[in-house]
Design a protein around this motif. Sequence first.
Motif, PDB file in Angstrom:
ATOM      1  N   LEU A 104      61.209  34.821  25.330  1.00 36.47           N
ATOM      2  CA  LEU A 104      60.244  35.653  26.060  1.00 36.47           C
ATOM      3  C   LEU A 104      60.497  37.140  25.838  1.00 36.47           C
ATOM      4  N   GLY A 105      61.753  37.560  26.055  1.00 38.61           N
ATOM      5  CA  GLY A 105      62.080  38.992  25.959  1.00 38.61           C
ATOM      6  C   GLY A 105      62.087  39.486  24.523  1.00 38.61           C
ATOM      7  N   GLY A 106      62.413  38.605  23.585  1.00 39.10           N
ATOM      8  CA  GLY A 106      62.496  39.010  22.186  1.00 39.10           C
ATOM      9  C   GLY A 106      61.223  38.678  21.439  1.00 39.10           C
ATOM     10  N   GLN A 107      61.146  37.452  20.998  1.00 39.05           N
ATOM     11  CA  GLN A 107      60.073  37.031  20.094  1.00 39.05           C
ATOM     12  C   GLN A 107      58.649  37.296  20.626  1.00 39.05           C
ATOM     13  N   VAL A 108      58.316  36.679  21.762  1.00 40.54           N
ATOM     14  CA  VAL A 108      56.917  36.737  22.226  1.00 40.54           C
ATOM     15  C   VAL A 108      56.540  38.158  22.659  1.00 40.54           C
ATOM     16  N   ASN A 109      57.416  38.788  23.438  1.00 48.70           N
ATOM     17  CA  ASN A 109      57.106  40.128  23.949  1.00 48.70           C
ATOM     18  C   ASN A 109      56.853  41.102  22.794  1.00 48.70           C
ATOM     19  N   LYS A 110      57.732  41.090  21.821  1.00 49.35           N
ATOM     20  CA  LYS A 110      57.601  42.071  20.724  1.00 49.35           C
ATOM     21  C   LYS A 110      56.398  41.774  19.836  1.00 49.35           C
ATOM     22  N   GLN A 111      56.065  40.496  19.725  1.00 50.90           N
ATOM     23  CA  GLN A 111      54.887  40.141  18.930  1.00 50.90           C
ATOM     24  C   GLN A 111      53.618  40.723  19.562  1.00 50.90           C
ATOM     25  N   ILE A 112      53.507  40.603  20.887  1.00 48.37           N
ATOM     26  CA  ILE A 112      52.304  41.116  21.574  1.00 48.37           C
ATOM     27  C   ILE A 112      52.277  42.651  21.502  1.00 48.37           C
ATOM     28  N   VAL A 113      53.435  43.270  21.730  1.00 52.92           N
ATOM     29  CA  VAL A 113      53.526  44.740  21.663  1.00 52.92           C
ATOM     30  C   VAL A 113      53.079  45.219  20.278  1.00 52.92           C
ATOM     31  N   SER A 114      53.589  44.584  19.250  1.00 49.23           N
ATOM     32  CA  SER A 114      53.250  44.964  17.873  1.00 49.23           C
ATOM     33  C   SER A 114      51.771  44.834  17.594  1.00 49.23           C
ATOM     34  N   LEU A 115      51.194  43.727  18.060  1.00 49.69           N
ATOM     35  CA  LEU A 115      49.771  43.487  17.803  1.00 49.69           C
ATOM     36  C   LEU A 115      48.909  44.558  18.463  1.00 49.69           C
ATOM     37  N   ILE A 116      49.222  44.874  19.727  1.00 46.96           N
ATOM     38  CA  ILE A 116      48.437  45.893  20.439  1.00 46.96           C
ATOM     39  C   ILE A 116      48.575  47.229  19.701  1.00 46.96           C
ATOM     40  N   ASN A 117      49.793  47.548  19.304  1.00 41.39           N
ATOM     41  CA  ASN A 117      50.018  48.820  18.613  1.00 41.39           C
ATOM     42  C   ASN A 117      49.339  48.858  17.250  1.00 41.39           C
ATOM     43  N   SER A 118      49.288  47.704  16.577  1.00 41.45           N
ATOM     44  CA  SER A 118      48.650  47.695  15.254  1.00 41.45           C
ATOM     45  C   SER A 118      47.135  47.878  15.369  1.00 41.45           C
ATOM     46  N   HIS A 119      46.596  47.641  16.573  1.00 38.72           N
ATOM     47  CA  HIS A 119      45.155  47.877  16.761  1.00 38.72           C
ATOM     48  C   HIS A 119      44.892  49.245  17.386  1.00 38.72           C
ATOM     49  N   GLY A 120      45.903  50.083  17.415  1.00 37.66           N
ATOM     50  CA  GLY A 120      45.679  51.472  17.843  1.00 37.66           C
ATOM     51  C   GLY A 120      46.054  51.768  19.284  1.00 37.66           C
ATOM     52  N   GLY A 121      46.597  50.782  19.996  1.00 39.78           N
ATOM     53  CA  GLY A 121      47.038  51.048  21.365  1.00 39.78           C
ATOM     54  C   GLY A 121      48.477  51.536  21.374  1.00 39.78           C
ATOM     55  N   THR A 122      48.971  51.895  22.576  1.00 36.74           N
ATOM     56  CA  THR A 122      50.390  52.225  22.705  1.00 36.74           C
ATOM     57  C   THR A 122      50.960  51.301  23.770  1.00 36.74           C
ATOM     58  N   ALA A 123      51.593  50.236  23.303  1.00 41.58           N
ATOM     59  CA  ALA A 123      52.159  49.259  24.240  1.00 41.58           C
ATOM     60  C   ALA A 123      53.670  49.401  24.270  1.00 41.58           C
ATOM     61  N   VAL A 124      54.239  49.191  25.463  1.00 40.33           N
ATOM     62  CA  VAL A 124      55.695  49.170  25.596  1.00 40.33           C
ATOM     63  C   VAL A 124      56.059  47.841  26.265  1.00 40.33           C
ATOM     64  N   GLY A 125      57.013  47.137  25.672  1.00 44.42           N
ATOM     65  CA  GLY A 125      57.420  45.833  26.208  1.00 44.42           C
ATOM     66  C   GLY A 125      58.594  45.965  27.159  1.00 44.42           C
ATOM     67  N   LEU A 126      58.532  45.201  28.252  1.00 50.33           N
ATOM     68  CA  LEU A 126      59.626  45.213  29.228  1.00 50.33           C
ATOM     69  C   LEU A 126      59.876  43.798  29.720  1.00 50.33           C
ATOM     70  N   THR A 127      61.109  43.526  30.115  1.00 49.11           N
ATOM     71  CA  THR A 127      61.336  42.335  30.918  1.00 49.11           C
ATOM     72  C   THR A 127      61.548  42.855  32.337  1.00 49.11           C
ATOM     73  N   GLY A 128      61.635  41.963  33.288  1.00 51.84           N
ATOM     74  CA  GLY A 128      61.840  42.382  34.672  1.00 51.84           C
ATOM     75  C   GLY A 128      63.175  43.062  34.887  1.00 51.84           C
ATOM     76  N   LYS A 129      64.048  43.005  33.863  1.00 52.61           N
ATOM     77  CA  LYS A 129      65.354  43.649  33.988  1.00 52.61           C
ATOM     78  C   LYS A 129      65.263  45.153  33.711  1.00 52.61           C
ATOM     79  N   ASP A 130      64.288  45.565  32.914  1.00 52.57           N
ATOM     80  CA  ASP A 130      64.148  46.984  32.585  1.00 52.57           C
ATOM     81  C   ASP A 130      63.757  47.756  33.838  1.00 52.57           C
ATOM     82  N   ALA A 131      64.591  48.735  34.186  1.00 53.48           N
ATOM     83  CA  ALA A 131      64.354  49.564  35.382  1.00 53.48           C
ATOM     84  C   ALA A 131      64.160  48.697  36.637  1.00 53.48           C
ATOM     85  N   ASN A 132      64.809  47.542  36.659  1.00 57.33           N
ATOM     86  CA  ASN A 132      64.656  46.615  37.787  1.00 57.33           C
ATOM     87  C   ASN A 132      63.179  46.379  38.127  1.00 57.33           C
TER      88      ASN A 132
END
Length: 298
Positions: A104-132
């Motif tokens: 979840l935190g590695g493979q899937v999250n980064k794949q979605i972030v990359s796809l959004i960014n490749s279409h011109g968006g600015t996505a940032v991926g987080l798990t619930g651990k980031d900044a609590n």
Amino acid sequence: MALDRETAMQVAAVLSKGLPYIQRFTGKTVVIKYGGNAMENEELKSSFARDVVLMKLVGINPIVVHGGGPQIGELLERLNIKSNFVNGMRVTDSQTMDVVEMVLGGQVNKQIVSLINSHGGTAVGLTGKDANLIRARKLEVMNRSPELERPEIIDIGHVGEVASVNVEVIEMLTRSNVIPVIAPIGVGPDGASYNINADLVAGKVAEAMKAEKLILLTNVSGLKSKEDKVLTGLTAKQVNDLIEDGTIHGGMLPKIRCALSAVENGVRTSHIIDGRVAHATLLEIFTDEGVGTLISRN
Ligand SMILES: Nc1ncnc2c1ncn2[C@@H]1O[C@H](COP(=O)(O)OP(=O)(O)O)[C@@H](O)[C@H]1O
Ligand SMILES: CC(=O)N[C@@H](CCC(=O)OP(=O)(O)O)C(=O)O
């Protein structure tokens, strides 16, 4: 690519028809839960990413919470680790938790972030651990079997429920025009990881953000009756009856519960829609052709 005049007129007409919806939803928050089962192929994933980018460009604040159940299942199988579900929740021992976090935190999250960014968006991926972002507590599942004298707690391991959502972090990102993409892993008081069903996380994020809509993208055309008809406009009582007679089971259980809870706690509408339909999110937001099951406060 140049369009012929007729096609160009059609494009203009379609864009113009979207105007009232854009006016209605601009400035509003929409939480989209992208289920692992809706990530069927590259084309669908790409159309989902384009929809999210378009929403952001017209002033809507999309927040993506993703699943990845089938993807976790695949890696567990490759590693020869058995996996069981209780009430739609994966029983998660320490070894399974490691796999959940990787997928979840590695493979899937980064794949979605990359796809959004490749279409011109600015996505940032987080798990619930980031900044609590998502504080969790252990989920207690009760065994209410009639064979038992009294209900008993079933221990399903490192499975959590949402204790709180750090709204400031999400707001900080959305204010900076960033699209948050959240993996459903929570952090316990002792820093431990919890595997949380993605529908639950999406529901709680929508509640905390007072979202206009919670959209749950899945691999069925909506909540179905025993006769296989898509149901809409259900009351809490009707939903409970459908759970009791077994019509709603498995992965649909947490989905419908969080859709109901969201509308009872300030989200205007929840939608369970078919993520296998290309541009399902756009259809839901920018047309009256909303597909699937709608759950609203009244
Ligand atoms: N009454 C119901 N209507 C529709 N789907 C149901 C119902 N009861 C159980 N389900 C199951 O719930 C599944 C969706 O949940 P899940 O597999 O967890 O999807 P996702 O990965 O999108 O969260 C459907 O594929 C279907 O098999
Ligand atoms: C506790 C629990 O069951 N967690 C889920 C988390 C991923 C998820 O919810 O993914 P989908 O939305 O694709 O089903 C799991 O381990 O599969």
